[in-house]
Design a protein around this motif. Sequence first.
Motif, PDB file in Angstrom:
ATOM      1  N   GLY A 108       0.809  -1.213   0.000  1.00  0.00           N
ATOM      2  CA  GLY A 108       0.000   0.000   0.000  1.00  0.00           C
ATOM      3  C   GLY A 108       0.840   1.260   0.000  1.00  0.00           C
ATOM      4  O   GLY A 108       0.535   2.230  -0.712  1.00  0.00           O
ATOM      5  N   PHE A 109       1.914   1.266   0.791  1.00  0.00           N
ATOM      6  CA  PHE A 109       2.771   2.455   0.865  1.00  0.00           C
ATOM      7  C   PHE A 109       3.501   2.682  -0.453  1.00  0.00           C
ATOM      8  O   PHE A 109       3.581   3.818  -0.948  1.00  0.00           O
ATOM      9  CB  PHE A 109       3.776   2.301   2.007  1.00  0.00           C
ATOM     10  N   LEU A 110       4.030   1.612  -1.036  1.00  0.00           N
ATOM     11  CA  LEU A 110       4.731   1.747  -2.311  1.00  0.00           C
ATOM     12  C   LEU A 110       3.777   2.178  -3.427  1.00  0.00           C
ATOM     13  O   LEU A 110       4.151   2.986  -4.294  1.00  0.00           O
ATOM     14  CB  LEU A 110       5.419   0.434  -2.671  1.00  0.00           C
ATOM     15  N   MET A 111       2.546   1.668  -3.411  1.00  0.00           N
ATOM     16  CA  MET A 111       1.569   2.096  -4.410  1.00  0.00           C
ATOM     17  C   MET A 111       1.241   3.581  -4.261  1.00  0.00           C
ATOM     18  O   MET A 111       0.996   4.278  -5.252  1.00  0.00           O
ATOM     19  CB  MET A 111       0.292   1.265  -4.284  1.00  0.00           C
ATOM     20  N   GLY A 112       1.245   4.059  -3.027  1.00  0.00           N
ATOM     21  CA  GLY A 112       0.937   5.463  -2.802  1.00  0.00           C
ATOM     22  C   GLY A 112       2.081   6.401  -3.096  1.00  0.00           C
ATOM     23  O   GLY A 112       1.858   7.580  -3.385  1.00  0.00           O
ATOM     24  N   ARG A 113       3.323   5.909  -3.040  1.00  0.00           N
ATOM     25  CA  ARG A 113       4.489   6.787  -3.212  1.00  0.00           C
ATOM     26  C   ARG A 113       5.209   6.601  -4.538  1.00  0.00           C
ATOM     27  O   ARG A 113       5.953   7.486  -4.960  1.00  0.00           O
ATOM     28  CB  ARG A 113       5.491   6.531  -2.069  1.00  0.00           C
ATOM     29  N   VAL A 114       5.033   5.441  -5.190  1.00  0.00           N
ATOM     30  CA  VAL A 114       5.746   5.168  -6.445  1.00  0.00           C
ATOM     31  C   VAL A 114       4.715   4.939  -7.549  1.00  0.00           C
ATOM     32  O   VAL A 114       3.980   3.943  -7.523  1.00  0.00           O
ATOM     33  CB  VAL A 114       6.673   3.934  -6.309  1.00  0.00           C
ATOM     34  N   THR A 115       4.683   5.832  -8.505  1.00  0.00           N
ATOM     35  CA  THR A 115       3.673   5.782  -9.564  1.00  0.00           C
ATOM     36  C   THR A 115       3.749   4.502 -10.383  1.00  0.00           C
ATOM     37  O   THR A 115       2.717   3.921 -10.746  1.00  0.00           O
ATOM     38  CB  THR A 115       3.831   6.994 -10.510  1.00  0.00           C
ATOM     39  N   PHE A 168      -2.378   3.078   1.554  1.00  0.00           N
ATOM     40  CA  PHE A 168      -2.308   3.795   0.282  1.00  0.00           C
ATOM     41  C   PHE A 168      -2.838   5.228   0.443  1.00  0.00           C
ATOM     42  O   PHE A 168      -2.210   6.189  -0.008  1.00  0.00           O
ATOM     43  CB  PHE A 168      -3.119   3.048  -0.777  1.00  0.00           C
ATOM     44  N   ALA A 169      -3.984   5.364   1.123  1.00  0.00           N
ATOM     45  CA  ALA A 169      -4.552   6.700   1.349  1.00  0.00           C
ATOM     46  C   ALA A 169      -3.618   7.547   2.200  1.00  0.00           C
ATOM     47  O   ALA A 169      -3.451   8.752   1.951  1.00  0.00           O
ATOM     48  CB  ALA A 169      -5.913   6.570   2.022  1.00  0.00           C
ATOM     49  N   GLY A 170      -2.989   6.935   3.207  1.00  0.00           N
ATOM     50  CA  GLY A 170      -2.056   7.678   4.046  1.00  0.00           C
ATOM     51  C   GLY A 170      -0.820   8.112   3.292  1.00  0.00           C
ATOM     52  O   GLY A 170      -0.329   9.234   3.476  1.00  0.00           O
ATOM     53  N   ALA A 171      -0.304   7.227   2.440  1.00  0.00           N
ATOM     54  CA  ALA A 171       0.888   7.571   1.656  1.00  0.00           C
ATOM     55  C   ALA A 171       0.613   8.706   0.677  1.00  0.00           C
ATOM     56  O   ALA A 171       1.478   9.548   0.420  1.00  0.00           O
ATOM     57  CB  ALA A 171       1.378   6.325   0.911  1.00  0.00           C
ATOM     58  N   ARG A 172      -0.614   8.736   0.161  1.00  0.00           N
ATOM     59  CA  ARG A 172      -0.980   9.811  -0.776  1.00  0.00           C
ATOM     60  C   ARG A 172      -1.289  11.127  -0.062  1.00  0.00           C
ATOM     61  O   ARG A 172      -1.430  12.165  -0.715  1.00  0.00           O
ATOM     62  CB  ARG A 172      -2.207   9.370  -1.593  1.00  0.00           C
ATOM     63  N   SER A 173      -1.435  11.084   1.259  1.00  0.00           N
ATOM     64  CA  SER A 173      -1.837  12.280   2.002  1.00  0.00           C
ATOM     65  C   SER A 173      -0.672  13.184   2.378  1.00  0.00           C
ATOM     66  O   SER A 173      -0.872  14.229   2.990  1.00  0.00           O
ATOM     67  CB  SER A 173      -2.581  11.872   3.283  1.00  0.00           C
ATOM     68  N   VAL A 174       0.556  12.782   2.052  1.00  0.00           N
ATOM     69  CA  VAL A 174       1.719  13.602   2.390  1.00  0.00           C
ATOM     70  C   VAL A 174       1.608  14.951   1.686  1.00  0.00           C
ATOM     71  O   VAL A 174       1.472  15.021   0.462  1.00  0.00           O
ATOM     72  CB  VAL A 174       3.031  12.898   1.986  1.00  0.00           C
ATOM     73  N   SER A 175       1.646  16.018   2.452  1.00  0.00           N
ATOM     74  CA  SER A 175       1.417  17.353   1.899  1.00  0.00           C
ATOM     75  C   SER A 175       2.615  17.846   1.088  1.00  0.00           C
ATOM     76  O   SER A 175       3.743  17.355   1.237  1.00  0.00           O
ATOM     77  CB  SER A 175       1.124  18.345   3.027  1.00  0.00           C
ATOM     78  N   LYS A 176       2.358  18.858   0.269  1.00  0.00           N
ATOM     79  CA  LYS A 176       3.418  19.461  -0.544  1.00  0.00           C
ATOM     80  C   LYS A 176       4.469  20.107   0.341  1.00  0.00           C
ATOM     81  O   LYS A 176       5.668  20.060   0.045  1.00  0.00           O
ATOM     82  CB  LYS A 176       2.806  20.489  -1.492  1.00  0.00           C
TER      83      LYS A 176
END
Length: 284
Positions: A108-115, A168-176
């Motif tokens: 899940g983390f890799l899916m959220g951080r690596v396209t 996955f949702a958490g990994a995508r939530s990292v702010s700019k």
Amino acid sequence: MSSSDVFSEAVSPVKKQRSDFLSDSASGFARTFFSSRAFGWTIVLVLLAVWQIVASIYPMPQLPALSDIYRTWVEQVVNGDLIVALADTMRITAIGFVVATVVGIILGFLMGRVTVIWGAAEPSVELVRQIPISALLPLLILYLGIADSFKITIVVLAASFPILLNTFAGARSVSKTMRQTAQTFQLSWLQAQLEIGLPAALPYILVGMRQALGVTLVIAVVTGMLAGNSGIGYYILQAQQVLDIRALFAGILTVAAVGYVLNAIFLVIEHRLTRWRTFSSGQH
């Protein structure tokens, strides 16, 4: 005006203040009580008391009194049958939960951080996620039999997706802003994920793990019934087949109690792991 009238007028405000204070205290207690777990536990205790009273006054084979169930539970614990069955289910639960946690968090983390990983894994994940566990049972029994490998595989399949999707949702939530902070400190990609991405995703991960924990226990019980050779599920099924209703309820209530305790323990761990987030929110 008599002295008694003067005394009465002086005392009246004091009585009114005391009455207002008691009224406010009572209403405050009521609000606290009805919005707390104590209210829910009171309902549970009332229902159990009604159960005991009704079963005692109107004895029915299909609804034994709680006192009788308790005696049976003690007997089953003392002779070891219930403990052995519960231990087997908890072993399957623990193994399945650990494997599902590792798989769910990493993927899940890799899916959220690596396209690239998201593009490669997303179709397969979504396709498998739509298949009911019950539809996979005949296939898994064909390939794995009814040994522990079958039970653990079912548990892992059921528990992985809540963790994976929340991670996955958490990994995508990292702010700019956090990503810019990583660039400012010239962190490597791995350092940025471990020091910024993973902590930011932690609350989401814990939510997924909590959901998966309940699913894991339920599926572990069900696989015991399906495999029909061990576990608390098999214990409950066997009690039903021989019409031992007291043992049946003893097994069911044991599962409920264990599930509640596991959830309570996890909530304590979750609170400790995310205390920094609560403190940070309070500062703002």
